[in-house]
Design an enzyme around this catalytic site. Structure first.
Site, short mmCIF file in Angstrom:
data_model
loop_
_atom_site.label_atom_id
_atom_site.label_comp_id
_atom_site.label_asym_id
_atom_site.label_seq_id
_atom_site.Cartn_x
_atom_site.Cartn_y
_atom_site.Cartn_z
N GLU A 1 1.19 -9.30 -51.20
CA GLU A 1 -0.20 -8.88 -51.41
C GLU A 1 -0.55 -8.95 -52.89
O GLU A 1 -0.96 -7.95 -53.50
CB GLU A 1 -0.45 -7.49 -50.79
CG GLU A 1 -0.26 -7.52 -49.28
CD GLU A 1 -0.84 -6.34 -48.51
OE1 GLU A 1 -1.21 -5.32 -49.12
OE2 GLU A 1 -0.94 -6.45 -47.26
N GLU B 1 2.87 -9.67 -41.92
CA GLU B 1 2.58 -8.26 -41.61
C GLU B 1 1.46 -8.24 -40.59
O GLU B 1 0.39 -8.83 -40.81
CB GLU B 1 2.13 -7.49 -42.87
CG GLU B 1 3.26 -7.17 -43.81
CD GLU B 1 2.85 -6.28 -44.97
OE1 GLU B 1 1.93 -5.45 -44.80
OE2 GLU B 1 3.45 -6.42 -46.05
N GLU C 1 10.49 -1.83 -44.67
CA GLU C 1 10.12 -1.50 -46.05
C GLU C 1 10.72 -0.15 -46.45
O GLU C 1 10.93 0.71 -45.60
CB GLU C 1 8.59 -1.46 -46.16
CG GLU C 1 8.09 -1.10 -47.56
CD GLU C 1 6.60 -1.40 -47.78
OE1 GLU C 1 5.90 -1.69 -46.80
OE2 GLU C 1 6.18 -1.32 -48.95
O1 AHR Z 1 3.05 -2.18 -44.06
C1 AHR Z 1 2.50 -1.25 -44.94
C2 AHR Z 1 1.82 -1.90 -46.13
O2 AHR Z 1 0.74 -2.65 -45.71
C3 AHR Z 1 2.65 -2.88 -46.91
O3 AHR Z 1 3.47 -2.27 -47.84
C4 AHR Z 1 1.61 -3.71 -47.60
O4 AHR Z 1 2.03 -5.01 -47.87
C5 AHR Z 1 0.43 -3.64 -46.66
O5 AHR Z 1 -0.74 -3.32 -47.31
#
Ligand code: AHR
Length: 521
Positions: A198, A320, A51
């Protein structure tokens, strides 16, 4: 108290009380009569996530062509090599929460013309967009992994996402012409397309009903062109939000190949999450219990999905997961930089065992994140890089990628560790077995901090002269980690503490260890 239990794949934990043993004795039975040659462990279970957050991209993967740090077209060489060695199968990008604020057109064309933006989710850092679509897809080509794109639904438009897909995959037309003008003649292949991230939170705060409608609309205009076939993924639930899964399946299952799930090993979302490196034995066991709770969570989401999709056509993608601790003192707030100890290594091994057991539904998992963020593979500082204990686990488990899954029945003691509502079970020994190209790979973990585990693997088919290679990851303390002064404190070593007997293979697992065995009959 310790309990003794038999842990078959996906079975509920049935435990009976037993006195604590001085040495853990466990039996790991390979259920060779129930091997389904079609049931392979998808390589994508070993997926990664990168990210625009902290120094994951900038500094971690990308330093730019003009950097004094040795690089290939801007990608740092040390990290590139480490990721090639890891056989990364798939990489998710550009977020996370960042994805729903990202406008891809800002990240193409001459770098000097790319606008800057503020990374509102992650510390208000200035993002100069120098790493964009071309830089990501070229990186995937260099590493040899599938790209997994996370599209912007929260602050984007249907047109924007549809054009991004066209820009990447079309041979002709206005978007293809723009791509060619920017230096890439041939389209890239794009399989995995996430429609939002999310969406119940940072991706737009939708209700599941509203997001299901948005998902259906957005995905309609993401087309398969020129032989490219999209695998469309709806933004799924967090942890225990079973209603989200229910509504999405009810309203949109015919329009998706995958539904995601996020599950972090975290103490909570408010207040301190605890230090990555300063913890006691109870914290260690709590962490492993919480990490393993992902198994009943997966099973519950799976059972809800099965109401609408009994043949498991829609996959659950845990895109994730991993540990989330307090940021290291002195680091930039909002950059989620954390150290990575043997405890994290155990979380990685136990989680991978769970995913491997549930690949009838779970087809991908992406640990958060690849570099310098949360439970990362590598940490970098300037021109230095260290491999984390978690990296070593992923490397030891790599032979399971695309291998035939071998069901196991593990008889082991089980601890009860505190949980939110009820105690959580923590088996002492857990394992994964698979076979590929005539090699049987067995990975074993012993979570006990003090006792070794004597493991018997009754091998029906074991040739006494089978060549067995072993590798181990362990360390003298659970809070051991690698840093730039001591980069190899936690590292793998050759492992030889096993012998072939009449009963099978006997393996002695030291306390807090992960062992990989490759058996060539
Ligand atoms: O991985 C960090 C964050 O965690 C991501 O940006 C989000 O999707 C999640 O809440």
């Amino acid at each position: 108290m310790k309990l003794i239990a038999s842990l078959a794949a996906g079975a509920a934990l049935m435990a009976v009380a037993s006195p604590a043993l001085a040495v853990e004795n466990a039996t790991v039975r390979l259920d060779l009569n129930n091997v389904n040659p079609e049931r392979t462990i998808p390589a994508e279970i070993y997926g990664q996530f990168a990210e625009h957050l902290g120094t994951c991209i900038y500094g971690g993967l990308w330093v730019g062509e003009d950097s004094p740090i040795p690089n290939t077209n801007g990608y740092r060489n040390d990290v590139l090599q480490a990721l090639k060695d890891l056989k990364v199968p798939v990489m998710r990008w550009p977020g996370g929460c960042f994805a729903d604020e990202y406008h891809w057109v800002d990240g193409i064309g001459p770098k000097e013309n790319r606008p800057v933006m503020i990374n509102n989710n992650w510390g208000g850092t200035v993002e100069d967009n120098s790493f964009g679509t071309h830089e990501f897809f070229n990186l995937c080509e260099l590493i040899g992994c599938e790209p997994y794109l996370s599209g912007n639904v929260g602050s984007g438009t249907v047109e924007e996402l549809s054009k991004w897909v066209e820009y990447i995959t079309a041979e002709n037309g206005p978007q293809a012409e723009l791509r060619k003008k920017n230096g890439r003649e041939k389209p890239w292949k794009l399989k995995y397309l996430g429609v939002g991230n999310e969406s119940w939170g940072c991706g737009g705060n939708f209700t599941p009903e509203d997001y299901a409608s948005e998902y259906r609309r957005y995905q309609t205009y993401c087309r398969d062109v020129n032989g490219n076939k999209l695998y469309k993924i709806a933004s799924g639930a967090s942890d225990y939000d079973y209603n989200w899964t229910d509504v999405l399946m009810k309203k949109a299952k015919n329009h998706m190949k995958g539904l995601s799930l996020h599950y972090y090993t975290v103490t909570g979302w408010t207040g301190s999450k605890g230090s990555a490196t300063k913890f006691n034995d109870d914290d260690y066991y709590w962490t492993l219990g919480k990490c393993l709770e992902i198994e009943p969570v997966i099973m519950k989401h799976d059972s809800i999905m099965s109401k609408y999709d009994p043949n498991k056509k829609v996959a659950l993608l845990v895109d994730e997961w991993g540990t989330w601790w307090d940021e290291e003192p002195g680091t930039v707030p909002g950059h989620l930089y954390q150290q990575n100890t043997m405890r994290d290594a155990m979380v990685a091994a136990l989680s991978l065992n769970v995913f491997n057991r549930h690949t009838d539904r779970v087809k991908m998992a992406n640990i958060a994140q690849i570099a310098n963020v949360l439970q990362s593979m590598v940490l970098t500082s300037g021109d230095k890089m260290v491999l984390t204990p978690t990296y070593h686990v992923f490397k030891m488990y790599a032979p399971h990628q695309n291998a035939t899954f071998i069901p196991l029945d593990v008889e082991t003691t089980v601890r009860e560790v505190p949980g939110k509502k009820a105690p959580r079970p923590l088996p002492t020994v857990s394992a994964t077995a698979s076979e590929k190209d005539g090699v049987l790979n067995v990975t074993l973990t012993n979570v006990d901090l003090k006792e070794k585990a004597e493991v018997l693997i009754p091998f029906e088919k074991l040739n006494k002269k089978a060549a067995i290679a072993g590798e181990i990851l362990t360390s003298s303390a659970a809070d051991d980690y690698n840093d730039f002064d001591n980069p190899d404190k936690v590292k793998t070593a050759a492992f030889k503490d096993f012998k072939v007997t009449k009963e099978g293979l006997k393996v002695t697992l030291p306390p807090m260890s992960i062992v990989a065995l490759a058996v060539k009959n």
